[in-house]
Scaffold this active site. Structure first.
Site, short mmCIF file in Angstrom:
data_model
loop_
_atom_site.label_atom_id
_atom_site.label_comp_id
_atom_site.label_asym_id
_atom_site.label_seq_id
_atom_site.Cartn_x
_atom_site.Cartn_y
_atom_site.Cartn_z
N ASP A 136 37.84 46.99 41.84
CA ASP A 136 36.91 47.91 41.18
C ASP A 136 35.62 47.21 40.78
O ASP A 136 35.55 45.98 40.69
CB ASP A 136 37.56 48.54 39.94
N GLU A 145 40.90 47.05 37.32
CA GLU A 145 41.15 45.90 36.44
C GLU A 145 40.19 45.90 35.26
O GLU A 145 40.53 45.41 34.18
CB GLU A 145 41.01 44.58 37.22
N GLU A 146 39.00 46.44 35.46
CA GLU A 146 37.93 46.32 34.47
C GLU A 146 38.08 47.25 33.27
O GLU A 146 37.38 47.07 32.28
CB GLU A 146 36.57 46.58 35.13
N ARG A 183 46.17 26.27 34.53
CA ARG A 183 46.70 25.95 33.21
C ARG A 183 48.08 26.57 33.03
O ARG A 183 48.28 27.74 33.33
CB ARG A 183 45.77 26.47 32.10
N HIS A 186 29.53 39.96 34.84
CA HIS A 186 29.09 41.20 34.21
C HIS A 186 27.59 41.21 33.93
O HIS A 186 27.11 42.02 33.13
CB HIS A 186 29.87 41.48 32.91
#
Length: 390
Positions: free
Chosen positions: A80, A138-139, A177, A363
């Site tokens: 998206d 996802e956003e 991580r 963004h």
């Protein structure tokens, strides 16, 4: 097999670029990705790959079965875009006003499509099964992952890997991580219900702006005075609106913001304290309020064995020249939901554009990636998928 994988990915690198640029020109917002999903489905169908659309909404899942038995490995990419007006001068800039791939999801999709094509070409030599999860939305919480999982995209999956092309890291970087790597992302909104009036007669009012201002100050003490300093948390006020004429005392004010954390106990504390302090501030001012607190994605918590395995795989790839443990990042990602159901890991692939002193952040309307990072990501994901069968 590793060399075959790498050679085929390099062969199709130009196609990967073409796909990314097409998607960049044709972005779609979260939960509106109809044409993007259709493009993905058509790509796999033309190759004869098993593919299912409409998974949990606009999601797409493709499956590639090797001819030998083995584990089921899932790889995920999101597709998206964001409600941002693009301000780049790229020849393939967005064709749609106010919509832009400003986070790299176009690159994620192109990476997984070509990796899927290559795995399909190698299928007679492969062990196990490969599930390619193309996720929508996802956003925008609640996101697409949770519904795709409910719709069965992880059924039978033994391990899952995902990456984010990260423009703040140099090309060649793989940052990984164990444990929390991205934060839980929540949001809140408060409406202060005061009592408006004439600007010359404040004693007859309950000034929503003054009350709201006091609330903003009070909320900023939560992290500094209520959260254990060993833990990490962020509380950000993103907006404060009380629009009136110059001589009018505000009847109401709206305040909204976001809260980020890694520890679920801290997350609970933040929500509780926002409610307590908002109530207390408004009681002191003798006014009412409405508070809405919405939990977004949980923290992305990587599994130890799979993360260390991914790091070892990354070291076998020539493009990866900076492989190191990442600092936790306060941004959020709904890949977190997959990791709550299946063991796996999520990592960052360096995608800083070349010849720039300071890259534009994710963004941002001038955001861009180094397209070579897609090949590095495809090799890293592909090798991890293959070696998971060992």
């Amino acid at each position: 097999m590793k060399q075959k994988l790498f050679a085929l990915l390099e062969r199709d690198y130009e196609e990967m670029i073409d796909i990314r640029r097409y998607l960049h020109q044709n972005p779609e917002l979260s939960f509106q990705e109809i044409k993007t999903a259709a493009y993905i489905v058509n790509f796999y169908k033309q190759l004869g790959i098993e593919v299912k659309s409409g998974v949990g909404g606009n999601g797409v899942v493709a499956k590639i079965k090797g001819e030998k038995p083995g584990k089921t490995v899932a790889l995920r990419a999101d597709f998206d875009a964001l409600p941002i007006q693009e301000e780049t001068n790229l020849p393939y800039k967005s064709l749609f006003p106010g919509v832009m791939h400003a986070c790299g999801h176009d690159g994620h999709t192109a990476t997984l499509l070509i990796l899927g094509k290559v795995l399909h070409e190698l299928r007679t030599e492969l062990e196990g099964e490969y599930v390619l999860i193309h996720q929508h939305a996802e956003e925008l919480a609640p996101g697409g992952a949770i519904e795709m999982i409910k719709d069965g995209c992880l059924e039978g999956v033994d391990v899952i890997y995902g990456t984010h092309l990260w423009a703040s890291l140099p090309y060649g970087a793989i940052h990984y991580r164990t444990g929390p790597i991205m934060a839980a992302a929540d949001r809140f909104e408060v409406v202060i219900k005061g009592y408006g009036g004439h600007g010359a007669q404040p004693h007859k009012t309950k000034d929503a702006i003054v009350i709201g201002s006091q609330l903003v100050i009070n909320l900023q003490q939560i992290v500094s005075r209520r959260v254990d300093p060993i833990e990490s948390a962020v509380l950000t006020i993103g907006g404060f609106v009380a629009d009136n004429a110059f001589n009018v005392i505000a009847d109401s004010a709206k305040i909204w913001g976001t809260v980020r954390s890694f520890n679920e106990d801290v997350r609970d504390l933040l929500e509780e304290e926002i409610g307590r302090i908002t109530k207390g501030t408004c009681i002191a001012a003798d006014c009412d309020f409405d508070l809405k607190y919405e939990r977004g994605y949980p923290a992305v918590v990587n599994h130890r064995d799979e993360t260390e395995f991914l790091a070892r795989c990354a070291k076998e790839i020539p493009e990866n020249t900076e492989i190191q443990i990442a600092n936790p990042d306060m941004t959020g990602e709904d890949f977190a939901y997959y990791l709550q159901h299946v063991k796996g890991t999520f990592f960052f692939t360096g995608a800083m554009p070349e010849n720039v002193e300071k890259p534009y952040p994710h963004h941002h309307p001038k955001f861009d990636i180094n397209e070579k990072s897609m090949l590095a990501a495809a090799k890293t994901l592909g090798l991890a998928a293959l070696k998971s069968q060992d």
